[in-house]
Design a protein around this motif. Structure first.
Motif, mmCIF file in Angstrom:
data_model
loop_
_atom_site.group_PDB
_atom_site.id
_atom_site.type_symbol
_atom_site.label_atom_id
_atom_site.label_comp_id
_atom_site.label_asym_id
_atom_site.label_seq_id
_atom_site.Cartn_x
_atom_site.Cartn_y
_atom_site.Cartn_z
ATOM 1 N N ALA A 200 0.856 -1.221 0.039
ATOM 2 C CA ALA A 200 0.119 -0.045 0.017
ATOM 3 C C ALA A 200 0.889 1.059 0.132
ATOM 4 N N GLY A 201 0.459 2.285 -1.092
ATOM 5 C CA GLY A 201 1.203 3.612 -1.055
ATOM 6 C C GLY A 201 2.285 3.393 -2.023
ATOM 7 N N LEU A 202 2.474 2.485 -2.848
ATOM 8 C CA LEU A 202 3.483 2.084 -3.718
ATOM 9 C C LEU A 202 3.156 3.097 -4.888
ATOM 10 N N ILE A 203 4.406 3.837 -5.204
ATOM 11 C CA ILE A 203 4.334 4.779 -6.450
ATOM 12 C C ILE A 203 5.951 4.461 -7.069
ATOM 13 N N ASN A 204 5.695 4.556 -8.479
ATOM 14 C CA ASN A 204 6.881 3.859 -9.215
ATOM 15 C C ASN A 204 7.089 5.070 -10.397
ATOM 16 N N PRO A 205 7.713 6.348 -9.929
ATOM 17 C CA PRO A 205 7.679 7.514 -10.928
ATOM 18 C C PRO A 205 8.428 7.189 -12.297
#
Length: 280
Positions: A200-205
């Motif tokens: 939860a909260g994963l972000i992959n710019p």
């Protein structure tokens, strides 16, 4: 004839609707997010589209586990903002374009896409937040909307290739509509995010921006990205980005980027936004 003049991609994070409705779009947190849409709001005022084909996913407002259409199209004249548990958003009702909707539905079904036809439904933040981001607050939305609803909530979801092909079929349908209309197609959802579980909260710019790169120019590589890559790299909800591929497929072989915006954070995800022009 009608023509698709532009494609727009945008996240539809529900928190952005809250910011608009509560007048917080210029504060320290939301200011950088909304600043990235200022160019688009000015551009829309000049472009003045007649109709937006708006691709989004329903969040258990019009559908639930009893009925899960893979692809659906709204052919009604009127759609009310949905009550998503805290009351409907204080935004205008959405005006449909029934003639164009029915024309697209017929064309798609004869083009071998099994569309679920909807004449009456309420529309949630997946549709109303993008309208707010592009047009701000309004007493009446300045465009008519043909909603395209995609199941990206419950597996199995459609492949990127199928979504791209649907966009191509939508473009053929629009070109065969006899009325002179300036039509835009918007793909919404994303970017990388996961709302639950250990990630939860994963972000992959890096992946998000590579995806935005792939929307521009001649490459069709994005249509071949498998579901497992979306899940691995962008989290369980990143699969929403296949909806952008319907927009991209409708723009033809080549595109030019007119505007692009990416910002972290926004709620528990990133904001992605792009404006594309077809070049064929």
């Amino acid at each position: 004839m009608a023509r698709i003049t532009a494609g727009v991609g945008s996240s539809h994070v529900p928190l952005l609707g809250v910011a608009v409705d509560q007048g917080k779009t210029g504060d320290d947190y939301f200011g950088p997010i909304f600043a990235g849409y200022e160019w688009t709001r000015q551009w829309q005022a000049t472009e003045k589209p007649d109709v937006v084909i708006l691709v989004y996913n329903d969040h258990a407002s019009a559908f639930d586990a009893r009925i899960i259409p893979t692809f659906a199209i709204g052919c009604g004249d009127h759609y009310r903002p949905a009550d998503e548990g805290w009351g409907p958003r204080p935004v205008p009702d959405v005006e449909g374009h029934a003639d164009l909707g029915w024309h697209i539905a017929q064309s798609l079904i004869l083009d071998d896409f099994d569309m679920t036809i909807i004449n009456e439904m309420d529309v949630d933040h997946g549709l109303t937040v993008p309208l707010s981001m592009m047009f701000g607050t309004a007493e009446r939305w300045p465009v008519k909307v043909v909603p395209i609803i995609v199941n990206v909530v419950t597996y199995p979801v459609p492949s990127g290739n199928r979504c791209w092909a649907l966009g191509e079929a939508i473009a053929r349908a629009v070109r065969s509509f006899p009325e002179d209309l300036n039509v835009q197609i918007w793909g919404t959802g994303g970017m990388s995010h996961q709302l639950q579980g250990a990630r939860a909260g994963l972000i992959n710019p890096a992946w998000d921006n590579n995806f935005l790169d792939g929307m521009i120019g001649e490459s069709d590589r994005l249509r071949h990205v498998p579901h497992i890559e979306y899940l691995r790299e962008t989290g369980s909800e990143g699969i929403e980005m296949v909806m952008w591929l319907i927009m991209r497929g409708a723009l033809g072989a080549r595109t030019r980027c007119l505007h692009r915006h990416y910002h972290v954070p926004c709620s528990n995800t990133a904001i992605g936004h792009i404006v594309l022009e077809p070049l064929e």
